[in-house]
Scaffold this motif. Structure first.
Motif, short mmCIF file in Angstrom:
data_model
loop_
_atom_site.label_atom_id
_atom_site.label_comp_id
_atom_site.label_asym_id
_atom_site.label_seq_id
_atom_site.Cartn_x
_atom_site.Cartn_y
_atom_site.Cartn_z
N VAL A 256 0.84 -1.20 0.00
CA VAL A 256 0.00 0.00 0.00
C VAL A 256 0.88 1.25 0.00
O VAL A 256 0.60 2.23 -0.71
CB VAL A 256 -0.95 -0.01 1.21
CG1 VAL A 256 -1.68 1.31 1.34
CG2 VAL A 256 -1.94 -1.16 1.11
N ALA A 257 1.95 1.23 0.79
CA ALA A 257 2.85 2.38 0.84
C ALA A 257 3.53 2.61 -0.51
O ALA A 257 3.66 3.75 -0.97
CB ALA A 257 3.90 2.16 1.93
N ALA A 258 3.97 1.54 -1.16
CA ALA A 258 4.60 1.69 -2.48
C ALA A 258 3.61 2.26 -3.49
O ALA A 258 3.98 3.10 -4.34
CB ALA A 258 5.14 0.34 -2.96
N ALA A 262 4.02 5.79 -5.51
CA ALA A 262 3.89 5.85 -6.97
C ALA A 262 2.84 6.87 -7.39
O ALA A 262 3.04 7.63 -8.35
CB ALA A 262 3.54 4.47 -7.51
N ALA A 263 1.72 6.92 -6.65
CA ALA A 263 0.66 7.88 -7.00
C ALA A 263 1.12 9.32 -6.78
O ALA A 263 0.86 10.20 -7.61
CB ALA A 263 -0.59 7.58 -6.19
N CYS A 264 1.81 9.57 -5.66
CA CYS A 264 2.25 10.94 -5.38
C CYS A 264 3.33 11.41 -6.35
O CYS A 264 3.38 12.59 -6.71
CB CYS A 264 2.78 11.03 -3.94
SG CYS A 264 1.51 10.82 -2.67
N GLY A 265 4.21 10.50 -6.75
CA GLY A 265 5.30 10.87 -7.64
C GLY A 265 5.01 10.65 -9.11
O GLY A 265 5.90 10.87 -9.95
N ARG A 266 3.77 10.19 -9.43
CA ARG A 266 3.39 9.89 -10.80
C ARG A 266 4.38 8.91 -11.43
O ARG A 266 4.91 9.12 -12.53
CB ARG A 266 3.28 11.17 -11.63
CG ARG A 266 2.21 12.12 -11.13
CD ARG A 266 2.12 13.36 -11.98
NE ARG A 266 1.09 14.27 -11.47
CZ ARG A 266 0.81 15.46 -12.01
NH1 ARG A 266 1.49 15.88 -13.07
NH2 ARG A 266 -0.14 16.23 -11.50
N SER A 268 5.44 4.52 -11.83
CA SER A 268 4.84 3.19 -11.89
C SER A 268 5.14 2.43 -10.60
O SER A 268 6.18 2.65 -9.96
CB SER A 268 5.39 2.41 -13.09
OG SER A 268 6.77 2.12 -12.92
N PHE A 269 4.23 1.54 -10.24
CA PHE A 269 4.41 0.74 -9.02
C PHE A 269 5.68 -0.10 -9.12
O PHE A 269 6.45 -0.22 -8.15
CB PHE A 269 3.18 -0.15 -8.81
CG PHE A 269 3.25 -1.01 -7.59
CD1 PHE A 269 2.91 -0.51 -6.35
CD2 PHE A 269 3.66 -2.34 -7.69
CE1 PHE A 269 2.98 -1.31 -5.21
CE2 PHE A 269 3.72 -3.15 -6.56
CZ PHE A 269 3.38 -2.64 -5.33
#
Length: 489
Positions: A256-258, A262-266, A268-269
């Motif tokens: 979940v943290a990863a 990824a979402a905050c930094g745009r 990829s997971f």
């Protein structure tokens, strides 16, 4: 060498090293012990380099964060986000403990094993020390006063170099913050020479760590071998419920943290997981909060692109205070011990356990390994559960839990960086503009573009060329005359 380089950057390769190490610990003990010794050598080198990097990174991080707009609000956001992340981990541990109910339905064999452990531990630690020159109460008061003075000395040391030598994370961080605030308050002209010195220190220890990282596969192999040789299998079997729940929860929350990073930094997971796998493995295997600091700074800034100053400030602070893994552990084991003693846990108890586990995680700042277990009593006291008996059980599984606890705390620190970075421009190593002269202070890996690297030229006029030639001839003539004089003697 190429094989070690590939293994140190490959998640499947590192998993293969863990499996091979577990097998070696079972069937080839000497090989496992040798790999364990090499792994400890690697950790010693990394810890040696991590503490100076912690100090220097905090200096530069404070300066760059204070230069941001609304620096006070930014600091408040860091503190609030860190508290929220740690509290969320504690709540997740309490809820998972209620849902999975580890310790509620134990077999007769498991109950007997745990009972034997508790009785043996309490019997060994149940002696009362009596001072013949004073009362027991007075001795206890003096002991508490000495412990309080020692704890205060760890937070604010009277000798910063002793704190560095002993590796006292709280003392090092306190001294670094005080010096860093004063350092950041000065102008760049006043601190130019010192900044160049710090830059050299930064680069030197980066090179040490970059070469030492080749031993990460050996560290994974030796860790697995050591655990397979020394683990108490009977105790771990009896406590399999809480152990499996904790490991699965650490894995889930890390995922979940990863995803949040990824979402905050745009990003990829897969990219986030790939870049952080080295830091996570060091945290997993080392049992040290400071060892992964250099890897994490490099991964979060140079490779994932989060603001360098923010990363350099939050990672050292998070290594000490953002203890999400410890909060999760304290909350889960509190519910586990409550189930062992038949104590029902309601919704109100979940809230109290979460708050107590968060407080215990902060109180255990600067502690690592089995030193963390003692602070479980803070959460256990909320439900009036016997902390001494619980500590005996927790010590049996702590060698397994220590690594995942560290790794989860590390990824929680990265989540704090990602959340606080929202709204700030992202940095990429390939396109990062240069600041602070030829190499940006505090930016490892910064290099001059080719056009600027060749910009220094030596241009002489005819008069200057003639003067330089005359000086060269005069120097040559003097050398010849000195040679004649020496030969004449």
């Amino acid at each position: 060498m190429k094989a070690l380089h590939w293994l140190s950057h490959s998640v499947p390769g590192l998993l293969l090293c863990l499996v091979a190490g577990a097998l070696a610990g079972t069937v080839a003990g000497p090989l496992g012990r040798f790999a364990w010794l090499l792994g400890q050598l690697y950790l010693s080198v990394v810890n040696m380099a991590a503490v100076p990097l912690l100090v220097v990174a905090t200096f530069f991080g404070l300066r760059q964060v204070l230069a941001l707009p609304r620096a006070g609000a930014r600091f408040g956001a860091i503190i609030g986000t860190a508290a929220g992340v740690v509290g969320a981990c504690a709540l997740a541990g309490a809820l998972a403990g209620v849902a999975a109910a580890p310790g509620a339905d134990l077999s007769a064999q498991a109950s007997e094993k745990l009972g034997t452990l508790i009785l043996s531990g309490v019997a060994d630690g149940g002696e009362v020390r009596v001072d013949l020159h004073g009362s027991v109460a007075a001795g206890a008061d003096a002991d508490k006063e000495a412990k309080g003075s020692h704890a205060l000395g760890e937070i604010i040391p009277d000798n910063f170099y002793r704190a560095l030598a002993h590796g006292q994370a709280l003392g090092v961080l306190a001294g670094t913050l005080l010096f860093g605030l004063a350092f950041a308050a000065l102008s760049r002209e006043q601190t130019g020479m010192l900044s160049n010195v710090f830059e050299g220190i930064y680069r030197t220890f980066e090179q040490i760590i970059a070469h030492a990282n080749l031993l990460i596969p050996v560290l994974a192999f030796g860790l697995a071998a050591h655990l397979s040789m020394h683990a108490d299998r009977a105790a771990m079997g009896a406590m399999a419920g809480v152990l499996v729940t904790f490991l699965m929860l650490c894995l889930l929350l890390s995922g979940v943290a990863a995803a949040a990073i990824a979402a905050c930094g745009r990003l990829s997971f897969a990219q986030v997981v790939t870049e952080l796998n080295g830091s996570m493995l060091v945290g997993l295997a080392s049992g040290s909060a400071t060892a992964p600091i250099p890897h994490t700074i490099e991964a979060m800034s140079a490779r994932l692109g989060f603001p360098r100053g923010l990363v350099e400030l939050v990672v050292p602070l998070g290594a000490v205070f953002v203890r999400g893994g410890a909060a999760l552990y304290f909350a889960l084991v509190t519910v586990f011990v409550a189930n062992l003693y038949g104590r029902p846990v309601g919704a109100g108890d979940v809230a109290w356990i979460s708050m107590a586990a968060t407080m215990a995680a902060w109180l255990s700042a600067g502690q690592g390994g089995m030193g963390t277990v003692a602070y479980a009593g803070v959460a256990l006291s909320v439900l009036q559960l016997p902390a001494e008996a619980a500590a005996v059980l927790l010590l049996a599984i702590d060698p397994i839990c220590d690594g995942p606890r560290n790794a989860l705390s590390l990824v929680c620190t990265c989540v704090v960086i990602a959340l606080v970075s929202v709204g700030l421009p992202m940095e990429r190593a390939a396109t990062q503009p240069l600041q602070d002269g030829p190499a940006r202070i505090g930016l490892p890996g910064a290099r001059l573009p080719a056009a600027q690297a060749a910009a220094v030229q030596l241009v002489l006029t005819r008069a200057q060329l003639a003067l330089a030639s005359a000086c060269a001839l005069l120097a040559a003539l003097l050398i010849v005359l000195m040679g004649i004089g020496v030969g004449a003697k």
